[in-house]
Design a protein around this motif. Structure first.
Motif, PDB file in Angstrom:
ATOM      1  N   LEU A 188     -18.366 -16.105   4.467  1.00 15.27           N
ATOM      2  CA  LEU A 188     -19.035 -14.853   4.848  1.00 15.27           C
ATOM      3  C   LEU A 188     -18.625 -13.760   3.877  1.00 15.27           C
ATOM      4  O   LEU A 188     -17.429 -13.575   3.609  1.00 15.27           O
ATOM      5  N   GLU A 189     -19.621 -13.082   3.353  1.00 15.22           N
ATOM      6  CA  GLU A 189     -19.360 -11.946   2.450  1.00 15.22           C
ATOM      7  C   GLU A 189     -20.333 -10.813   2.766  1.00 15.22           C
ATOM      8  O   GLU A 189     -21.340 -11.014   3.447  1.00 15.22           O
ATOM      9  N   ILE A 190     -20.017  -9.638   2.268  1.00 19.21           N
ATOM     10  CA  ILE A 190     -20.994  -8.548   2.300  1.00 19.21           C
ATOM     11  C   ILE A 190     -21.962  -8.782   1.130  1.00 19.21           C
ATOM     12  O   ILE A 190     -21.639  -9.544   0.200  1.00 19.21           O
TER      13      ILE A 190
ATOM     14  N   ASN B  14       4.756  -6.506  14.277  1.00 20.27           N
ATOM     15  CA  ASN B  14       3.508  -6.262  13.555  1.00 20.27           C
ATOM     16  C   ASN B  14       3.649  -6.610  12.077  1.00 20.27           C
ATOM     17  O   ASN B  14       4.730  -6.468  11.512  1.00 20.27           O
ATOM     18  N   HIS B  15       2.540  -6.997  11.472  1.00 20.15           N
ATOM     19  CA  HIS B  15       2.535  -7.175  10.021  1.00 20.15           C
ATOM     20  C   HIS B  15       2.422  -5.793   9.377  1.00 20.15           C
ATOM     21  O   HIS B  15       1.354  -5.364   8.944  1.00 20.15           O
ATOM     22  N   SER B  16       3.561  -5.101   9.374  1.00 20.31           N
ATOM     23  CA  SER B  16       3.614  -3.744   8.825  1.00 20.31           C
ATOM     24  C   SER B  16       5.075  -3.461   8.503  1.00 20.31           C
ATOM     25  O   SER B  16       5.952  -4.280   8.815  1.00 20.31           O
TER      26      SER B  16
ATOM     27  N   VAL C  80      -6.518 -13.732  12.055  1.00 20.80           N
ATOM     28  CA  VAL C  80      -6.881 -12.507  11.344  1.00 20.80           C
ATOM     29  C   VAL C  80      -5.828 -12.232  10.277  1.00 20.80           C
ATOM     30  O   VAL C  80      -4.624 -12.138  10.571  1.00 20.80           O
ATOM     31  N   VAL C  81      -6.304 -12.125   9.054  1.00 19.18           N
ATOM     32  CA  VAL C  81      -5.439 -11.839   7.898  1.00 19.18           C
ATOM     33  C   VAL C  81      -5.661 -10.402   7.420  1.00 19.18           C
ATOM     34  O   VAL C  81      -4.734  -9.707   7.026  1.00 19.18           O
ATOM     35  N   GLY C  82      -6.910  -9.958   7.473  1.00 19.17           N
ATOM     36  CA  GLY C  82      -7.271  -8.621   6.968  1.00 19.17           C
ATOM     37  C   GLY C  82      -6.492  -7.526   7.694  1.00 19.17           C
ATOM     38  O   GLY C  82      -6.385  -7.550   8.922  1.00 19.17           O
ATOM     39  N   ASN C  83      -5.959  -6.614   6.955  1.00 19.73           N
ATOM     40  CA  ASN C  83      -5.108  -5.557   7.529  1.00 19.73           C
ATOM     41  C   ASN C  83      -5.896  -4.399   8.107  1.00 19.73           C
ATOM     42  O   ASN C  83      -6.970  -4.094   7.605  1.00 19.73           O
ATOM     43  N   PRO C  84      -5.356  -3.732   9.129  1.00 19.97           N
ATOM     44  CA  PRO C  84      -4.099  -4.043   9.826  1.00 19.97           C
ATOM     45  C   PRO C  84      -4.293  -5.217  10.781  1.00 19.97           C
ATOM     46  O   PRO C  84      -5.003  -5.109  11.786  1.00 19.97           O
TER      47      PRO C  84
ATOM     48  N   ALA D 288     -15.108 -14.111  -1.211  1.00 23.89           N
ATOM     49  CA  ALA D 288     -15.125 -13.864  -2.659  1.00 23.89           C
ATOM     50  C   ALA D 288     -13.937 -13.029  -3.122  1.00 23.89           C
ATOM     51  O   ALA D 288     -13.830 -12.705  -4.301  1.00 23.89           O
ATOM     52  N   GLY D 289     -13.061 -12.681  -2.196  1.00 23.90           N
ATOM     53  CA  GLY D 289     -11.916 -11.842  -2.558  1.00 23.90           C
ATOM     54  C   GLY D 289     -10.759 -12.649  -3.132  1.00 23.90           C
ATOM     55  O   GLY D 289     -10.872 -13.864  -3.341  1.00 23.90           O
ATOM     56  N   ASN D 290      -9.675 -11.940  -3.365  1.00 24.72           N
ATOM     57  CA  ASN D 290      -8.514 -12.577  -4.011  1.00 24.72           C
ATOM     58  C   ASN D 290      -7.878 -13.644  -3.129  1.00 24.72           C
ATOM     59  O   ASN D 290      -7.553 -14.732  -3.599  1.00 24.72           O
ATOM     60  N   ILE D 291      -7.687 -13.301  -1.852  1.00 22.67           N
ATOM     61  CA  ILE D 291      -7.086 -14.306  -0.954  1.00 22.67           C
ATOM     62  C   ILE D 291      -8.065 -15.474  -0.795  1.00 22.67           C
ATOM     63  O   ILE D 291      -7.666 -16.642  -0.842  1.00 22.67           O
ATOM     64  N   GLY D 292      -9.346 -15.148  -0.637  1.00 22.15           N
ATOM     65  CA  GLY D 292     -10.362 -16.197  -0.487  1.00 22.15           C
ATOM     66  C   GLY D 292     -10.290 -17.203  -1.632  1.00 22.15           C
ATOM     67  O   GLY D 292     -10.331 -18.414  -1.407  1.00 22.15           O
TER      68      GLY D 292
HETATM   69  N1  LIG Z   1      -1.750 -10.354   7.028  1.00 23.07           N
HETATM   70  C1  LIG Z   1      -1.176 -10.516   5.847  1.00 23.07           C
HETATM   71  O1  LIG Z   1      -0.055 -11.037   5.754  1.00 23.07           O
HETATM   72  C2  LIG Z   1      -1.854 -10.050   4.592  1.00 23.07           C
HETATM   73  C3  LIG Z   1      -3.048  -9.395   4.659  1.00 23.07           C
HETATM   74  N2  LIG Z   1      -3.681  -8.978   3.522  1.00 23.07           N
HETATM   75  C4  LIG Z   1      -4.969  -8.321   3.700  1.00 23.07           C
HETATM   76  O2  LIG Z   1      -6.017  -9.271   3.506  1.00 23.07           O
HETATM   77  C5  LIG Z   1      -7.223  -8.585   3.194  1.00 23.07           C
HETATM   78  C6  LIG Z   1      -7.949  -9.217   2.031  1.00 23.07           C
HETATM   79  O3  LIG Z   1      -7.176  -9.111   0.859  1.00 23.07           O
HETATM   80  P1  LIG Z   1      -7.773  -9.532  -0.574  1.00 23.07           P
HETATM   81  O4  LIG Z   1      -8.449 -10.850  -0.495  1.00 23.07           O
HETATM   82  O5  LIG Z   1      -6.693  -9.338  -1.548  1.00 23.07           O
HETATM   83  O6  LIG Z   1      -8.865  -8.391  -0.769  1.00 23.07           O
HETATM   84  P2  LIG Z   1     -10.130  -8.385  -1.773  1.00 23.07           P
HETATM   85  O7  LIG Z   1     -10.608  -6.981  -1.859  1.00 23.07           O
HETATM   86  O8  LIG Z   1      -9.837  -9.127  -3.014  1.00 23.07           O
HETATM   87  O9  LIG Z   1     -11.193  -9.220  -0.962  1.00 23.07           O
HETATM   88  C7  LIG Z   1     -11.749  -8.774   0.220  1.00 23.07           C
HETATM   89  C8  LIG Z   1     -13.125  -9.372   0.300  1.00 23.07           C
HETATM   90  O10 LIG Z   1     -13.638  -9.077   1.580  1.00 23.07           O
HETATM   91  C9  LIG Z   1     -15.010  -8.819   1.436  1.00 23.07           C
HETATM   92  N3  LIG Z   1     -15.448  -8.093   2.616  1.00 23.07           N
HETATM   93  C10 LIG Z   1     -15.306  -6.778   2.896  1.00 23.07           C
HETATM   94  N4  LIG Z   1     -15.878  -6.494   4.077  1.00 23.07           N
HETATM   95  C11 LIG Z   1     -16.363  -7.658   4.563  1.00 23.07           C
HETATM   96  C12 LIG Z   1     -17.072  -8.010   5.732  1.00 23.07           C
HETATM   97  N5  LIG Z   1     -17.406  -7.090   6.639  1.00 23.07           N
HETATM   98  N6  LIG Z   1     -17.425  -9.299   5.907  1.00 23.07           N
HETATM   99  C13 LIG Z   1     -17.122 -10.228   4.990  1.00 23.07           C
HETATM  100  N7  LIG Z   1     -16.462  -9.955   3.849  1.00 23.07           N
HETATM  101  C14 LIG Z   1     -16.090  -8.694   3.645  1.00 23.07           C
HETATM  102  C15 LIG Z   1     -15.108  -8.028   0.136  1.00 23.07           C
HETATM  103  O11 LIG Z   1     -16.408  -8.061  -0.411  1.00 23.07           O
HETATM  104  C16 LIG Z   1     -14.105  -8.787  -0.723  1.00 23.07           C
HETATM  105  O12 LIG Z   1     -14.709  -9.849  -1.444  1.00 23.07           O
HETATM  106  C17 LIG Z   1      -6.800  -7.125   2.979  1.00 23.07           C
HETATM  107  O13 LIG Z   1      -7.007  -6.420   4.185  1.00 23.07           O
HETATM  108  C18 LIG Z   1      -5.312  -7.233   2.728  1.00 23.07           C
HETATM  109  O14 LIG Z   1      -4.646  -6.032   3.023  1.00 23.07           O
HETATM  110  C19 LIG Z   1      -3.163  -9.223   2.283  1.00 23.07           C
HETATM  111  C20 LIG Z   1      -1.973  -9.880   2.163  1.00 23.07           C
HETATM  112  C21 LIG Z   1      -1.215 -10.313   3.312  1.00 23.07           C
END
Ligand SMILES: NC(=O)C1=CN([C@@H]2O[C@H](COP(=O)(O)OP(=O)(O)OC[C@H]3O[C@@H](n4cnc5c(N)ncnc54)[C@H](O)[C@@H]3O)[C@@H](O)[C@H]2O)C=CC1
Ligand SMILES: O=C([O-])CC(=O)C(=O)O
Length: 330
Positions: free
Chosen positions: A42-44, A187-189, A129-133, A14-18
């Motif tokens: 999958l969402e919380i 690293n993605h950093s 894995v996309v979620g940081n780090p 449900a997030g922005n990337i999703g």
């Molecule tokens: N590796 C890369 O190149 C990039 C990574 N990112 C990272 O991607 C991640 C997501 O970014 P956005 O979608 O913009 O964030 P967002 O905050 O819009 O969405 C994150 C979603 O994850 C959900 N969530 C949180 N914990 C969860 C869990 N345990 N199980 C399932 N869902 C869960 C939240 O409810 C929320 O809907 C962030 O960590 C961001 O830093 C962002 C851009 C590039």
């Protein structure tokens, strides 16, 4: 003959990337335009309602390849039978927040998800894995899935790779399609090392077309700090470009990289490539063949590249030490 449907699990759906990702997966861009897809979101609990809204829109799009959309707040169910796991859900970095601040907040998410993948995913599961780090989260997930081959866990370096291509194309007045063999080590950093050492532009070495000052003073910091620049400009982190990079990564992994080119995935280091220690998930130049990533061997490493690789090894190890101290990995 019609291909069998593939189950794809997206966390943080449900997030922005999703939101930017799911419609492209459903359209066939992730696996191929002849591969039916079953989407597991999958969402919380707080994200479930928004995920339902996205699922309604997915259905309203009437994608011919979309077999089903299911929503879960239980990772064991969401990864059941899954062949592709896109681990996006995490807490995004907000203005002024450093990557290290994210470790504790996010470290706890990826252990249970790794275990769920271990216990319930299909045998051919491939994880991005996309979620940081991202690199560290990928190690956490991997270590919690001891029955899954380690090379099935990857971290997203493709956005950095794509950003590097875009910058070089702009500088040389060429098209992105003219650029081959870009590399982003590590690293993605902000520590990452974007590297044009072997890049070509229309077949010519990129190093003949741009000078060292541009590379060191503009290209490297611009690519490495692009995430922060997007946050500054948009007031939110990269979403559509991140989703697009995730699609590119998985598409290439499954379908193979184009002949004569390579890309940058964050992949498991077995200790045999370019001095990167075993156990890290690290950005390497790599090709995909037969559904497997293979590091490009035998590249001559300059002093500057070595410094960049070493900096990333150190940063990755420090980050793993920090999550080890939190008891999240061995
Ligand atoms: N590796 C890369 O190149 C990039 C990574 N990112 C990272 O991607 C991640 C997501 O970014 P956005 O979608 O913009 O964030 P967002 O905050 O819009 O969405 C994150 C979603 O994850 C959900 N969530 C949180 N914990 C969860 C869990 N345990 N199980 C399932 N869902 C869960 C939240 O409810 C929320 O809907 C962030 O960590 C961001 O830093 C962002 C851009 C590039
Ligand atoms: O910097 C952030 O938090 C988002 C991100 O990973 C990127 O855009 O590269």
């Amino acid at each position: 003959m019609a291909k069998s449907p593939v189950t794809v699990t997206v966390t943080g759906a449900a997030g922005n990337i999703g939101y930017a990702l799911l419609f492209r997966i459903a359209s066939g861009a992730l696996l191929g335009n002849d591969v039916p897809v079953r989407l597991n979101l999958l969402e919380i609990p707080q994200g479930l309602k928004a995920a339902e809204g996205t699922a309604m829109e997915l259905n309203d799009s009437a994608f011919p390849l979309l077999e089903s959309v299911n929503i879960y707040d239980d990772a064991n169910k969401a990864f059941d039978g899954s062949s592709v796991g896109l681990l996006v859900g995490a807490r995004p970095r907000t203005k002024g927040m450093e990557r290290a601040d994210l470790l504790e907040a996010n470290g706890g998410i990826f252990g249970p998800q790794g275990k769920a993948i271990n216990d319930h995913a299909a045998e051919d599961i491939r994880v991005l894995v996309v979620g940081n780090p991202a690199n560290t989260n990928a190690v956490i997930a991997m270590q919690n899935a001891p029955d899954v081959p380690r090379d099935r866990f990857t971290a997203m370096m493709r956005l950095d790779h794509n950003r590097a291509i875009s910058q070089l194309a702009e500088k040389t007045g060429s098209r992105v399609a003219d650029i081959k063999k870009m590399t982003v080590w590590g690293n993605h950093s902000a520590d990452q090392h974007p590297d044009i050492s072997w890049a070509t532009v229309n077949g010519k070495p990129a190093t003949d077309l741009v000078d060292d000052a541009w590379v060191n003073e503009y290209f490297v910091p611009t690519v490495a700090k692009r995430g922060a620049a997007i946050i500054e400009a948009r007031g939110a982190s990269s979403a559509a470009s991140a989703a697009s990079a995730a699609i590119d990564h998985v598409f290439d992994w499954v379908n193979g990289t184009p002949e004569g080119d390579w890309t940058t995935p964050g992949i498991y280091s077995d200790g045999s490539h370019y001095g990167v220690p075993e156990g890290l998930i690290f950005g390497f130049p790599a090709i995909a063949e037969g559904g497997e990533w293979k590091v490009v061997e035998g590249l001559e490493i300059s002093e500057a590249t070595q410094v960049g690789i070493d900096r990333n090894i150190k940063a990755a190890q420090e980050e793993l030490d920090a999550v080890r101290a939190l008891g999240l990995i061995k």
